[in-house]
Design a protein around this motif. Structure first.
Motif, short mmCIF file in Angstrom:
data_model
loop_
_atom_site.label_atom_id
_atom_site.label_comp_id
_atom_site.label_asym_id
_atom_site.label_seq_id
_atom_site.Cartn_x
_atom_site.Cartn_y
_atom_site.Cartn_z
N LEU A 1 33.42 42.28 38.54
CA LEU A 1 33.62 41.05 37.70
C LEU A 1 33.36 42.07 36.36
CD1 LEU A 1 32.93 37.25 37.97
CD2 LEU A 1 35.20 39.09 38.78
N VAL A 2 34.52 42.28 35.45
CA VAL A 2 33.66 43.14 34.20
C VAL A 2 34.27 42.92 33.38
CG1 VAL A 2 34.71 45.64 33.29
CG2 VAL A 2 34.36 45.46 35.49
N ASN A 3 33.37 42.55 32.18
CA ASN A 3 33.65 42.34 30.24
C ASN A 3 34.62 43.19 29.98
OD1 ASN A 3 33.65 41.92 27.80
ND2 ASN A 3 31.21 41.22 28.26
N GLN A 4 36.04 43.27 29.68
CA GLN A 4 36.99 44.10 29.00
C GLN A 4 35.88 44.41 27.60
OE1 GLN A 4 39.87 44.51 30.68
NE2 GLN A 4 38.50 43.58 32.82
N SER A 5 35.04 43.78 27.40
CA SER A 5 35.22 44.18 25.75
C SER A 5 33.82 45.32 26.20
CB SER A 5 34.20 42.74 24.73
OG SER A 5 35.17 42.18 24.88
N SER A 6 32.76 45.33 26.46
CA SER A 6 32.11 45.85 26.85
C SER A 6 31.39 46.59 27.94
CB SER A 6 30.19 44.76 26.50
OG SER A 6 30.18 44.28 27.87
N GLY A 7 32.00 46.40 29.15
CA GLY A 7 32.55 46.93 30.42
C GLY A 7 31.46 46.43 31.22
N ALA A 8 29.85 45.82 30.47
CA ALA A 8 29.33 45.30 32.13
C ALA A 8 29.74 43.94 32.81
CB ALA A 8 29.05 43.97 31.21
N GLU A 9 29.17 44.44 34.37
CA GLU A 9 29.67 44.53 35.29
C GLU A 9 28.58 42.68 35.96
OE1 GLU A 9 30.27 47.61 38.14
OE2 GLU A 9 31.62 47.81 36.60
N ILE A 10 29.16 42.00 36.40
CA ILE A 10 28.38 40.60 37.12
C ILE A 10 28.99 41.30 38.82
CG2 ILE A 10 27.40 39.80 35.31
CD1 ILE A 10 29.31 37.59 36.01
N LEU B 1 25.46 41.63 28.00
CA LEU B 1 26.72 40.57 28.63
C LEU B 1 27.33 39.58 28.60
CD1 LEU B 1 24.13 39.62 31.82
CD2 LEU B 1 26.04 40.83 31.75
N PRO B 2 27.29 39.36 26.96
CA PRO B 2 27.46 37.79 26.15
C PRO B 2 29.50 38.65 25.76
CG PRO B 2 26.23 39.08 24.84
CD PRO B 2 26.00 39.41 26.14
N GLY B 3 30.20 37.85 26.61
CA GLY B 3 31.66 37.94 26.57
C GLY B 3 31.86 37.39 27.44
N THR B 4 34.09 37.19 28.06
CA THR B 4 34.37 37.08 29.08
C THR B 4 34.74 37.97 30.00
OG1 THR B 4 35.52 35.56 27.45
CG2 THR B 4 36.90 35.74 29.56
N TYR B 5 34.18 37.00 32.09
CA TYR B 5 34.55 38.03 32.46
C TYR B 5 35.78 37.54 33.08
CZ TYR B 5 29.72 40.40 30.92
OH TYR B 5 28.95 40.68 30.69
N ASN B 6 36.35 39.11 33.74
CA ASN B 6 37.33 38.92 34.81
C ASN B 6 37.17 39.61 36.06
OD1 ASN B 6 38.84 37.20 32.83
ND2 ASN B 6 39.39 39.19 31.19
N GLY B 7 38.32 38.72 37.04
CA GLY B 7 38.02 39.56 38.79
C GLY B 7 38.85 39.05 39.25
N THR B 8 39.13 39.56 40.28
CA THR B 8 39.88 39.06 41.37
C THR B 8 38.89 39.14 42.38
OG1 THR B 8 40.54 40.82 41.83
CG2 THR B 8 42.05 39.52 40.38
N PHE B 9 39.27 38.19 43.22
CA PHE B 9 38.52 38.32 44.68
C PHE B 9 39.67 37.98 45.91
CE2 PHE B 9 38.14 34.04 43.78
CZ PHE B 9 38.88 33.51 45.01
N THR B 10 39.87 38.75 47.21
CA THR B 10 40.77 38.39 48.18
C THR B 10 40.40 38.04 49.36
OG1 THR B 10 42.03 40.62 47.00
CG2 THR B 10 42.37 39.91 49.84
N LEU B 11 41.50 36.77 49.32
CA LEU B 11 40.52 36.16 51.32
C LEU B 11 41.81 36.23 51.70
CD1 LEU B 11 39.50 32.39 49.95
CD2 LEU B 11 37.94 34.31 49.99
N ASN B 12 41.54 36.59 53.09
CA ASN B 12 42.51 36.68 53.75
C ASN B 12 42.36 35.44 55.07
OD1 ASN B 12 43.52 39.72 53.28
ND2 ASN B 12 41.24 40.64 54.20
N PHE B 13 43.85 34.66 54.96
CA PHE B 13 43.96 33.83 55.88
C PHE B 13 44.41 34.26 56.54
CE2 PHE B 13 42.73 31.91 51.75
CZ PHE B 13 42.81 30.73 51.85
N ILE B 14 43.68 34.40 58.22
CA ILE B 14 44.27 34.74 60.03
C ILE B 14 44.15 33.75 60.71
CG2 ILE B 14 43.90 37.00 61.74
CD1 ILE B 14 41.58 37.76 59.57
N HIS B 15 45.61 33.84 61.62
CA HIS B 15 45.73 32.37 62.07
C HIS B 15 45.85 33.30 63.50
CE1 HIS B 15 49.65 33.89 62.96
NE2 HIS B 15 49.67 34.45 61.29
N GLN B 16 45.16 32.54 64.14
CA GLN B 16 45.57 32.39 65.45
C GLN B 16 46.18 31.57 66.37
OE1 GLN B 16 41.37 31.60 66.82
NE2 GLN B 16 40.44 33.69 65.14
#
Length: 173
Positions: A106-115, A158-173
Protein backbone atom coordinates in the motif's frame (compact mmCIF):
# COMPACT_ATOMS: atom_id res chain seq x y z
CA UNK A 1 -45.48 -76.40 -30.16
CA UNK A 2 -44.29 -74.02 -32.84
CA UNK A 3 -46.84 -71.37 -31.77
CA UNK A 4 -45.69 -71.62 -28.16
CA UNK A 5 -42.08 -71.09 -29.21
CA UNK A 6 -43.06 -68.05 -31.33
CA UNK A 7 -44.97 -66.56 -28.39
CA UNK A 8 -41.93 -67.01 -26.14
CA UNK A 9 -39.59 -65.39 -28.69
CA UNK A 10 -42.06 -62.51 -29.20
CA UNK A 11 -42.31 -62.03 -25.45
CA UNK A 12 -38.51 -61.98 -25.10
CA UNK A 13 -38.19 -59.41 -27.90
CA UNK A 14 -40.84 -57.30 -26.21
CA UNK A 15 -38.94 -57.54 -22.88
CA UNK A 16 -35.63 -56.61 -24.52
CA UNK A 17 -37.25 -53.66 -26.28
CA UNK A 18 -38.87 -52.52 -23.07
CA UNK A 19 -35.53 -52.81 -21.21
CA UNK A 20 -33.74 -50.66 -23.81
CA UNK A 21 -36.52 -48.11 -23.62
CA UNK A 22 -36.20 -48.00 -19.84
CA UNK A 23 -32.46 -47.36 -20.03
CA UNK A 24 -32.94 -44.44 -22.40
CA UNK A 25 -35.63 -42.82 -20.31
CA UNK A 26 -33.58 -43.16 -17.12
CA UNK A 27 -30.57 -41.31 -18.57
CA UNK A 28 -29.11 -38.72 -16.19
CA UNK A 29 -29.54 -35.05 -17.03
CA UNK A 30 -26.39 -33.32 -18.26
CA UNK A 31 -24.38 -31.52 -15.54
CA UNK A 32 -25.42 -27.99 -14.64
CA UNK A 33 -22.90 -25.48 -15.99
CA UNK A 34 -20.82 -23.93 -13.23
CA UNK A 35 -20.63 -20.17 -13.39
CA UNK A 36 -19.19 -18.07 -10.59
CA UNK A 37 -19.53 -14.31 -10.30
CA UNK A 38 -17.87 -12.29 -7.55
CA UNK A 39 -18.81 -8.69 -6.70
CA UNK A 40 -17.11 -6.39 -4.20
CA UNK A 41 -19.69 -5.02 -1.77
CA UNK A 42 -17.44 -3.41 0.86
CA UNK A 43 -13.75 -2.47 0.96
CA UNK A 44 -11.25 -3.46 3.64
CA UNK A 45 -10.64 -0.45 5.92
CA UNK A 46 -8.28 -0.30 8.89
CA UNK A 47 -9.61 3.00 10.28
CA UNK A 48 -7.40 5.68 11.80
CA UNK A 49 -4.34 5.05 13.96
CA UNK A 50 -0.97 6.56 14.86
CA UNK A 51 2.28 4.60 14.49
CA UNK A 52 5.18 5.13 16.88
CA UNK A 53 8.84 4.65 16.01
CA UNK A 54 8.83 0.90 16.81
CA UNK A 55 6.05 0.06 14.31
CA UNK A 56 3.75 -2.92 14.73
CA UNK A 57 0.64 -4.48 13.23
CA UNK A 58 -2.96 -3.42 12.72
CA UNK A 59 -5.35 -6.29 12.04
CA UNK A 60 -8.99 -6.24 10.98
CA UNK A 61 -10.68 -9.63 11.25
CA UNK A 62 -13.42 -10.85 8.93
CA UNK A 63 -15.98 -9.79 11.59
CA UNK A 64 -14.81 -6.11 11.68
CA UNK A 65 -12.76 -6.42 14.89
CA UNK A 66 -9.56 -4.34 14.95
CA UNK A 67 -6.57 -5.42 17.04
CA UNK A 68 -3.30 -3.57 17.40
CA UNK A 69 0.12 -4.67 18.62
CA UNK A 70 3.46 -2.92 18.89
CA UNK A 71 3.97 0.84 19.02
CA UNK A 72 0.61 1.78 17.49
CA UNK A 73 -2.28 3.72 18.97
CA UNK A 74 -5.79 3.45 17.62
CA UNK A 75 -7.92 6.50 16.99
CA UNK A 76 -11.69 6.26 17.14
CA UNK A 77 -12.57 8.82 14.50
CA UNK A 78 -12.28 9.01 10.74
CA UNK A 79 -13.09 6.07 8.51
CA UNK A 80 -14.94 3.16 10.15
CA UNK A 81 -13.14 -0.15 10.49
CA UNK A 82 -14.51 -2.84 8.17
CA UNK A 83 -13.62 -6.16 6.64
CA UNK A 84 -13.96 -6.51 2.88
CA UNK A 85 -17.18 -8.12 1.70
CA UNK A 86 -17.46 -10.13 -1.50
CA UNK A 87 -20.75 -11.48 -2.83
CA UNK A 88 -20.15 -14.81 -4.56
CA UNK A 89 -22.88 -15.98 -6.93
CA UNK A 90 -22.73 -19.69 -7.80
CA UNK A 91 -24.88 -22.81 -7.91
CA UNK A 92 -25.55 -24.35 -4.49
CA UNK A 93 -22.86 -26.84 -3.51
CA UNK A 94 -20.12 -25.36 -5.70
CA UNK A 95 -16.66 -25.86 -4.18
CA UNK A 96 -14.67 -22.62 -4.28
CA UNK A 97 -11.05 -22.00 -3.36
CA UNK A 98 -9.73 -18.49 -2.66
CA UNK A 99 -6.16 -17.76 -3.77
CA UNK A 100 -4.10 -14.61 -3.32
CA UNK A 101 -0.50 -13.41 -3.27
CA UNK A 102 1.45 -13.52 -0.04
CA UNK A 103 1.54 -9.74 0.46
CA UNK A 104 0.52 -6.45 -1.11
CA UNK A 105 2.10 -3.00 -0.99
CA UNK A 106 0.00 0.00 0.00
CA UNK A 107 1.41 3.41 -0.96
CA UNK A 108 0.98 6.85 0.58
CA UNK A 109 0.25 9.06 -2.43
CA UNK A 110 1.74 12.14 -0.72
CA UNK A 111 5.04 10.80 0.63
CA UNK A 112 5.53 7.56 -1.30
CA UNK A 113 5.89 5.63 1.97
CA UNK A 114 4.92 1.97 1.80
CA UNK A 115 3.35 -0.52 4.20
CA UNK A 116 2.58 -4.20 3.67
CA UNK A 117 -0.86 -5.79 3.67
CA UNK A 118 -1.43 -9.50 4.34
CA UNK A 119 -4.84 -11.11 3.71
CA UNK A 120 -5.38 -13.64 6.49
CA UNK A 121 -8.95 -13.84 7.78
CA UNK A 122 -11.99 -15.37 6.05
CA UNK A 123 -15.58 -15.72 7.25
CA UNK A 124 -15.62 -19.10 5.51
CA UNK A 125 -13.09 -20.27 8.12
CA UNK A 126 -10.63 -21.30 5.45
CA UNK A 127 -9.74 -20.58 1.84
CA UNK A 128 -11.83 -23.46 0.46
CA UNK A 129 -15.58 -23.53 1.01
CA UNK A 130 -18.84 -24.89 -0.41
CA UNK A 131 -21.52 -22.41 -1.45
CA UNK A 132 -24.59 -22.57 0.79
CA UNK A 133 -27.03 -20.10 -0.81
CA UNK A 134 -30.29 -21.76 -1.95
CA UNK A 135 -29.83 -20.70 -5.59
CA UNK A 136 -27.38 -18.96 -7.95
CA UNK A 137 -29.23 -15.62 -7.64
CA UNK A 138 -28.63 -15.37 -3.88
CA UNK A 139 -25.12 -14.23 -2.87
CA UNK A 140 -22.81 -16.24 -0.65
CA UNK A 141 -21.25 -13.52 1.51
CA UNK A 142 -17.50 -13.87 2.08
CA UNK A 143 -15.96 -11.42 4.56
CA UNK A 144 -12.19 -10.97 4.35
CA UNK A 145 -9.81 -9.36 6.85
CA UNK A 146 -6.12 -8.60 6.83
CA UNK A 147 -3.10 -7.21 8.65
CA UNK A 148 -1.06 -4.08 7.98
CA UNK A 149 2.60 -4.41 8.89
CA UNK A 150 3.89 -0.98 9.96
CA UNK A 151 7.69 -0.77 9.67
CA UNK A 152 9.89 0.16 12.62
CA UNK A 153 11.97 3.36 12.60
CA UNK A 154 9.57 5.05 10.25
CA UNK A 155 10.83 8.50 11.36
CA UNK A 156 7.51 10.21 10.84
CA UNK A 157 7.28 9.31 7.14
CA UNK A 158 4.06 7.31 7.55
CA UNK A 159 1.27 9.84 8.22
CA UNK A 160 -1.33 10.04 5.51
CA UNK A 161 -3.84 7.99 3.61
CA UNK A 162 -2.70 4.75 2.01
CA UNK A 163 -4.28 3.17 -1.02
CA UNK A 164 -3.73 -0.11 -2.76
CA UNK A 165 -5.42 -3.14 -4.12
CA UNK A 166 -5.37 -6.83 -3.45
CA UNK A 167 -6.48 -9.55 -5.78
CA UNK A 168 -8.36 -12.67 -4.77
CA UNK A 169 -8.97 -15.45 -7.25
CA UNK A 170 -12.16 -17.42 -6.63
CA UNK A 171 -11.54 -20.77 -8.31
CA UNK A 172 -14.46 -23.18 -8.67
CA UNK A 173 -14.15 -26.93 -8.84
Amino acid sequence: MEKSRLKTIGFLIWLLSFGVFQQLSAQENPPIPIQVEVRTSKNLNFGSFVAGIAGGNVTVSYDDQRTIDGDIFELNFGQPVSAALFDVYANPGTIIQIQDSSSYILVNQSSGAEILLFINSFSTGQRTFVTQAPNAETPNEVFVGGTLQIPADNSGSLPGTYNGTFTLNFIHQ
